[in-house]
Design an enzyme around this catalytic site. Structure first.
Site, PDB file in Angstrom:
ATOM      1  CG  ASP A  43      -1.857   1.225   1.102  1.00  0.00           C
ATOM      2  OD1 ASP A  43      -2.681   1.168   0.811  1.00  0.00           O
ATOM      3  OD2 ASP A  43      -1.443   2.224   1.604  1.00  0.00           O
ATOM      4  CE1 TYR A  48       0.316   7.821   3.252  1.00  0.00           C
ATOM      5  CE2 TYR A  48       1.000   5.646   2.244  1.00  0.00           C
ATOM      6  CZ  TYR A  48       0.103   6.352   2.673  1.00  0.00           C
ATOM      7  OH  TYR A  48      -1.104   6.178   3.118  1.00  0.00           O
ATOM      8  CE  LYS A  77      -3.761   4.939   0.582  1.00  0.00           C
ATOM      9  NZ  LYS A  77      -2.488   4.532   1.101  1.00  0.00           N
ATOM     10  CG  HIS A 110      -4.326  10.050   0.558  1.00  0.00           C
ATOM     11  ND1 HIS A 110      -2.965   9.946   0.334  1.00  0.00           N
ATOM     12  CD2 HIS A 110      -4.677   9.415   1.692  1.00  0.00           C
ATOM     13  CE1 HIS A 110      -2.629   9.335   1.536  1.00  0.00           C
ATOM     14  NE2 HIS A 110      -3.567   9.015   2.433  1.00  0.00           N
TER      15      HIS A 110
END
Ligand code: A2P
Length: 318
Positions: A43, A48, A77, A110
């Site tokens: 994931d 990130y 996302k 997201h």
């Protein structure tokens, strides 16, 4: 390994490796260890800020013959500053470039919160775009196009409540196939899960271990620590497993997909083995009765920015 099945028969392994909070310098190893241990689901997300390093691990694993592309399920996302019509495909293309992939297995919006293209994190009201400026339906239409082009096999959302899901569904050619939400015994999300299941939307549980490494700004001293919960620890002892494994088993026993994050080789292995923990109906009832109700990722970093057009009711069932 159990799978979640999409309506076309495609399968998503129910345990995936979470990569939020894995630093760029450690995530390549974490993903490699996970694939070696047998994970077939990773994931990711653009925000990130480690997708290039995740991509390095995936690419090396394909080249070594450790796994084939088609045997790994990769989710990413769309960040909030890519919600406008002409921005959605840009977000996807950057993620594919960073991950060094031709396609994603699953692409999610997201958050139901929009930002201007040059803003990563909002600091003032002017950093946002309102629903009038960018309706969620516009972003969703962009996601549908990505699926039509085959750049993502499946599309969905994250952090969407029932009313936002309904809003998307009212205009969609294709319903979201997944909703990724914070979910664990302190935040069981029963109403939202029931709604998703009855509308053919899968549910992925994020922060299943209570996200104890969440950024300091999102933590208060008296926040309850999920992995120290007495009921969870007592049940873990009874099942001869760790509290983390017990928490992962809890999500699996609710037929959810779950994405524990770890950057430690032993814990990565341990978390996959949670699939072997068989909880009883009585165990599940005990977990349902744990004392605390708590949301670790509360969205105030969007809703409490001065002048933000977004409030808690845009995010949660309140
Ligand atoms: P680490 O990466 O050092 O293993 P969440 O998935 O809810 O975001 O939780 C992630 C946090 O839980 C991280 O601090 C991670 O640390 C820790 N963690 C992951 N797996 C385990 C485990 N099996 N036992 C204890 N802590 C774990």
């Amino acid at each position: 390994m159990k799978h979640f099945s999409f309506s076309n028969g495609d399968k998503m392994p129910t345990i995936g490796l979470g990569t939020w909070k894995s630093a760029p310098g450690e995530v390549t190893k974490a993903v490699t260890w996970a694939l070696e241990a047998g994970y077939r689901h990773i994931d990711c997300a653009a925000i990130y800020q480690n997708e290039q390093e995740v991509g390095d691990a995936l690419n090396a694993a394909f080249e070594k013959g450790l796994v084939k592309r088609e045997d790994v399920f990769v989710t990413s996302k769309l960040w909030n500053n890519r919600h406008q019509r002409d921005q959605v495909s840009k977000g996807l293309e950057q993620t594919l470039k960073d991950l060094k992939l031709e396609y994603l297995d699953l692409y999610l919006i997201h958050w139901p919160v929009s930002l201007k293209p040059d803003v990563m994190f909002p600091e003032k009201g002017k950093d946002f775009l309102t629903y009038k400026e960018v309706p969620l339906a516009e972003t969703w239409a962009g996601m549908e196009k990505i699926k039509e082009k085959g750049k993502a096999k499946h599309i969905g959302v994250s952090n969407f409540n029932i009313s936002k899901l309904k809003e998307i569904m009212a205009n969609a050619s294709q319903n979201p196939e997944m909703n990724q939400i914070e979910l664990h015994p302190y935040l069981p999300q029963e109403k939202l899960v029931d709604f998703c299941k009855s509308h053919g939307v899968g549910v992925t549980a994020y922060s299943p271990l209570g996200s104890s490494d969440r950024p300091k700004a999102r933590r208060k001293e008296d926040d309850p620590v999920l992995m120290e919960d007495p009921t969870i620890n007592d049940l873990a002892k009874r099942h001869k497993c760790t509290p983390a494994q017990l928490l992962i088993a809890y999500a699996l026993h609710r037929d959810l997909v779950v994405i524990p994050k770890s950057a430690n080789q032993e814990r990565i292995k341990q978390n996959l083995e949670a699939a072997k923990v068989n909880l009883t109906t009585e165990n599940m009832s005990l977990i349902r009765e744990v004392g605390h109700k708590f949301r670790y990722i509360d969205g105030t970093f969007f809703t409490e920015v001065p002048g933000s057009p977004f409030g808690a009711t845009d995010l949660w069932e309140v």
